[in-house]
Scaffold this active site. Structure first.
Site, short mmCIF file in Angstrom:
data_model
loop_
_atom_site.label_atom_id
_atom_site.label_comp_id
_atom_site.label_asym_id
_atom_site.label_seq_id
_atom_site.Cartn_x
_atom_site.Cartn_y
_atom_site.Cartn_z
N GLU A 1 -16.34 1.54 1.46
CA GLU A 1 -15.79 2.17 2.67
C GLU A 1 -16.72 3.25 3.22
OE1 GLU A 1 -12.05 3.62 1.21
OE2 GLU A 1 -12.91 5.48 0.49
N HIS B 1 0.85 -1.18 0.00
CA HIS B 1 0.00 0.00 0.00
C HIS B 1 0.89 1.23 0.00
CE1 HIS B 1 -2.90 2.90 2.13
NE2 HIS B 1 -3.32 2.74 0.90
N HIS C 1 -6.19 4.03 -5.97
CA HIS C 1 -7.31 4.72 -5.29
C HIS C 1 -7.15 6.23 -5.47
CE1 HIS C 1 -9.50 1.60 -2.81
NE2 HIS C 1 -8.79 0.95 -3.70
N GLU C 2 -8.29 6.91 -5.44
CA GLU C 2 -8.34 8.34 -5.78
C GLU C 2 -7.63 8.60 -7.11
OE1 GLU C 2 -6.84 7.55 -2.64
OE2 GLU C 2 -8.80 7.48 -1.70
N GLU D 1 0.12 4.86 0.16
CA GLU D 1 -0.69 6.07 0.28
C GLU D 1 0.26 7.25 0.13
OE1 GLU D 1 -4.16 6.99 0.67
OE2 GLU D 1 -2.98 8.75 0.12
N GLU E 1 -10.16 2.95 -7.94
CA GLU E 1 -11.32 3.30 -7.12
C GLU E 1 -12.14 4.28 -7.95
OE1 GLU E 1 -12.06 4.22 -2.44
OE2 GLU E 1 -10.69 5.54 -3.49
C1 NOJ Z 1 -8.86 5.92 0.90
C2 NOJ Z 1 -8.90 4.58 0.25
O1 NOJ Z 1 -10.02 4.45 -0.57
C3 NOJ Z 1 -8.91 3.54 1.32
O2 NOJ Z 1 -9.09 2.26 0.77
C4 NOJ Z 1 -7.65 3.63 2.12
O3 NOJ Z 1 -7.74 2.74 3.17
C5 NOJ Z 1 -7.46 5.05 2.66
N1 NOJ Z 1 -7.63 6.02 1.66
C6 NOJ Z 1 -6.07 5.22 3.24
O4 NOJ Z 1 -5.12 5.13 2.24
#
Ligand code: NOJ
Length: 696
Positions: free
Chosen positions: A503, A408, A478-479, A410, A497
């Site tokens: 979520e 992951h 994601h995003e 982020e 995403e």
């Molecule tokens: C938003 C993402 O959609 C989610 O899956 C993730 O857990 C959080 N951001 C943190 O990165």
């Protein structure tokens, strides 16, 4: 008299020879038909302005609509053209998807390139390429290399979609919000905001049109607004050109105009010739099955650039994730509640191995989460673990059991920080057998400045996918910016995403996603590409928030068939799957398909989807409904006539109701063949999931 008629003949000859492209009444008109002849695109120039229109079976769907650009400041590149020449081409090929809703994709089109030149001034050149498929039309602008147009800025793209009627349209308003909003149906004339594509239009004859873009590379995403709606008009609308081909001749408000996501400077695109825009396309489908099975978007993307794709594998995964969203655990830093620990990972790896999952996602494993959630993206380090996450031990433990860690990254929207570490992040992945990485960009702006779907963002996302391909890493973004079919070229881009995912059922202030949401997605967002929606929640208790999943459990199961993605999560904490016989469906459902059929449905009400497993003769069916309970019939006439099947049915149990009693699932088996019609009752926001395996 004789002399006069000779003169007339010669004028006619001149018209048809020299002006084959330029009719004598001052209009230049060209037409292009789809291979089956049912779809026709007309390109024309009226009063020096280019336009196009689209007909299906002789009926106008898109009336004459503007084309062109506003360059730099007030430099019209739209309104002073003649046709220099044209070129025709066609193609009929079938290519195979590395993964997908079906294996073989036919790419069958006729192509027309229109070469335009400005009549006066700098005599700059612009080409427009049209492709007509049997199920839609695509077009793109090409700016060839030329003396009088080198570096330039696009201040506005003037492309319009001037719909023939004020149809119903499904759209979401989300330019600045990562597309994490709901879709709504309204009339085109009611669009008073800017909406992103794809938009899905319900045509008057029961058919559908989808407007979106393909191959969005080094450009800004296309959004749409209605220039006729009160209060709208981010950009000037091209003037009416009068006399028959009137841009405004559709009922008031039925026009949608491109609105490219700008840079922080206000400029939409910085470019340099030679340069091509993404494809704008319109799918025209007779029914929902044809809409969902249109491959126009993929066909408008470049073929696969990865030679050896053997490392790209559709993946089913569990992960340290839902517990964090519910507040039981944290991303970081290490504390009693830290989720991504060696111990927890081992438990999840054991579970994955026992239940046939390929990977375990770990979120909050790396340095930088110290502010709790994503505040300062530039603090993230992508090759530095927290001390309680012992990657060497974890990856070895997983490897021994055939389970991979899913990474992951982020970024908090800090793309510069991420790009600076991209190589080390992927080297780290290679070293520890991490086959796929979920990336994230939660900040509303990239690098505190630019929008995700701006040219700035698009350049970044592309760089990540291309670099990941070099390192043989699969990406789940994601995003993201709205997907546009890059997976044909880079099938290591597995899922994205860009949706209001499950979520929201963990923490959304509005309580979570409404029941109809997932009956809309297969015909809107999912048509732009696979969605990492994260279904599979089995426990609806939420200690921290007033939100929860608004479905029955049977509907959660059905989502594995209804929402398409080659990378799929069983989202719940693993303890919630214990002693739940219905979990079997999540274990057995494939993530890669040889064929897909929408058996029935109505956008916003219900969907019944059948998919054939890529690696066997088995079929899987998912049926879901909105807040209304529903009796449905599943007609199995699509099955192989020579075969008998055993249907294992997971359906809403007695008195199931998404609000009061979401848990009961009834599991049964029965023999079916192509003559069977199965009656099923779906509870409120309920569903049914079925496996059809060959009876030996
Ligand atoms: C938003 C993402 O959609 C989610 O899956 C993730 O857990 C959080 N951001 C943190 O990165």
């Amino acid at each position: 008299m004789k002399h006069k008629s000779k003169k007339l003949v010669s004028i006619f000859a001149l018209c048809s020879l020299l002006f084959a492209l330029y009719s004598c009444n001052g209009q230049q008109v060209q037409t292009l038909k789809s291979p089956d002849g049912n779809i026709e695109v007309t390109f024309g120039i009226k009063d020096s302005k280019p336009y196009y229109s689209v007909l299906k079976n002789g009926a106008e769907i898109i009336k004459p609509s503007a084309l062109g650009f506003l360059l730099n400041e007030n430099d019209n590149f739209c309104c002073d053209f003649i046709i220099l020449g044209t070129e025709n081409d066609s193609k009929d090929e079938t290519w195979q998807q590395v993964w997908g809703e079906e294996i073989d994709v036919r790419n069958h089109y006729n192509e027309l390139t229109i070469k335009l030149q400005e009549k006066g001034g700098k005599k700059r050149i612009l080409n427009i390429v049209f492709r007509a498929f049997d199920d839609g039309v695509g077009f793109r602008y090409v700016f060839p290399e030329q003396e009088n147009l080198k570096e330039f800025e696009i201040a506005d793209e003037l492309t319009e979609f001037n719909l023939a009627q004020d149809f119903d349209i499904w759209s979401q308003q989300s330019r600045d919000k990562d597309y994490e909003t709901l879709f709504h149906k309204r009339k085109i004339s009611e669009i008073s905001d800017t909406v992103n594509t794809p938009v899905t239009i319900e045509l008057a004859d029961g058919g559908y049109a989808l407007i979106h873009e393909a191959a969005l590379i080094d450009y800004a995403a296309m959004n749409l607004y209605n220039p006729n709606a009160a209060g709208a008009g981010l950009q000037p609308v091209p003037e009416s050109n009068g006399q028959g081909t009137d841009y405004k001749s559709a009922p008031a408000g039925a026009t949608l105009k491109a609105d490219l996501t700008p840079w922080s400077t206000g400029i939409k695109v910085y470019a340099k010739t030679p340069f091509s825009t993404p494809w704008r396309f319109v799918v025209l489908a007779d029914n929902l099955n044809a809409l969902a099975n249109s491959r126009v978007m993929l066909n408008l993307n470049e073929p696969c650039k990865i030679e050896d794709t053997s490392w790209i594998k559709p993946t089913k995964y569990v992960g340290i994730w839902w517990g964090i969203h519910l507040g039981y655990q944290t991303w970081g830093p290490p504390s009693a509640k830290h989720g991504a620990t060696t111990e927890n990972m081992k438990k999840y790896i054991d579970f994955a191995a026992e239940n046939g999952f390929d990977g375990v996602l770990a979120e909050g494993w790396n340095a930088g989460w110290d502010s709790g959630y994503v505040v300062h993206g530039e603090r993230y380090k992508f090759a530095e673990t927290y001390p309680d996450f012992e990657i060497e031990k974890i990856s070895k433990y997983g490897a021994a059991k055939g389970v991979k860690v899913i990474g992951h990254n982020e970024t908090g929207g800090a793309t510069i920080n991420y790009e600076n570490q991209l190589d080390s992040a992927f080297k780290f992945a290679n070293k520890y057998g991490i086959a796929s990485i979920k990336t994230g960009y939660v900040h509303p702006l990239l690098d505190y400045k630019e929008r995700h779907s701006s040219q700035y963002g698009i350049r970044h996302y592309r760089k990540v996918v291309e670099t990941a391909a070099k390192y043989r890493v699969m990406i789940d973004c994601h995003e993201p910016a709205m997907p546009t079919g890059w997976q044909r070229t880079y099938p290591n881009l597995m899922a994205q995403e860009g949706v209001r995912g499950q979520e929201y059922d963990a923490w959304s202030d509005d309580g979570g996603n409404p029941p109809e949401h997932t009956t809309i997605l297969p015909f809107t967002r999912n048509l732009a590409g696979p969605i990492d929606f994260t279904p599979g929640t089995f426990n609806f208790n939420n200690p921290a928030h007033n939100a929860r999943v608004h479905t029955t459990i049977a509907k959660q199961l059905a989502l594995y068939v209804v929402i398409y993605s080659p990378l799929v999560m069983a989202s719940d904490m693993i303890e919630n799957y214990k002693n739940r016989p219905e979990f079997e469906f999540i274990k057995i459902v494939p993530v890669d398909w040889q064929k897909t059929i929408i058996l029935d449905g109505k956008i916003g009400d219900f969907v019944i989807t059948a998919r054939k497993d890529k690696n066997s003769e088995n079929w899987y069916i998912g049926a879901i409904t909105d807040e209304n309970a529903r009796d449905i019939k599943i007609d199995f006439s699509f099955l192989d006539k020579d075969k008998k099947y055993v249907a294992k049915i997971f359906k809403d149990g007695a008195k199931a109701d998404y609000k009061t009693n979401p848990y009961p699932v009834e599991i049964s088996e029965q023999e079916v063949d192509y003559q069977t019609v199965l009656d099923l009752h779906l509870a409120t926001s309920g569903g049914a999931a079925i496996q059809l395996r060959i009876k030996n």
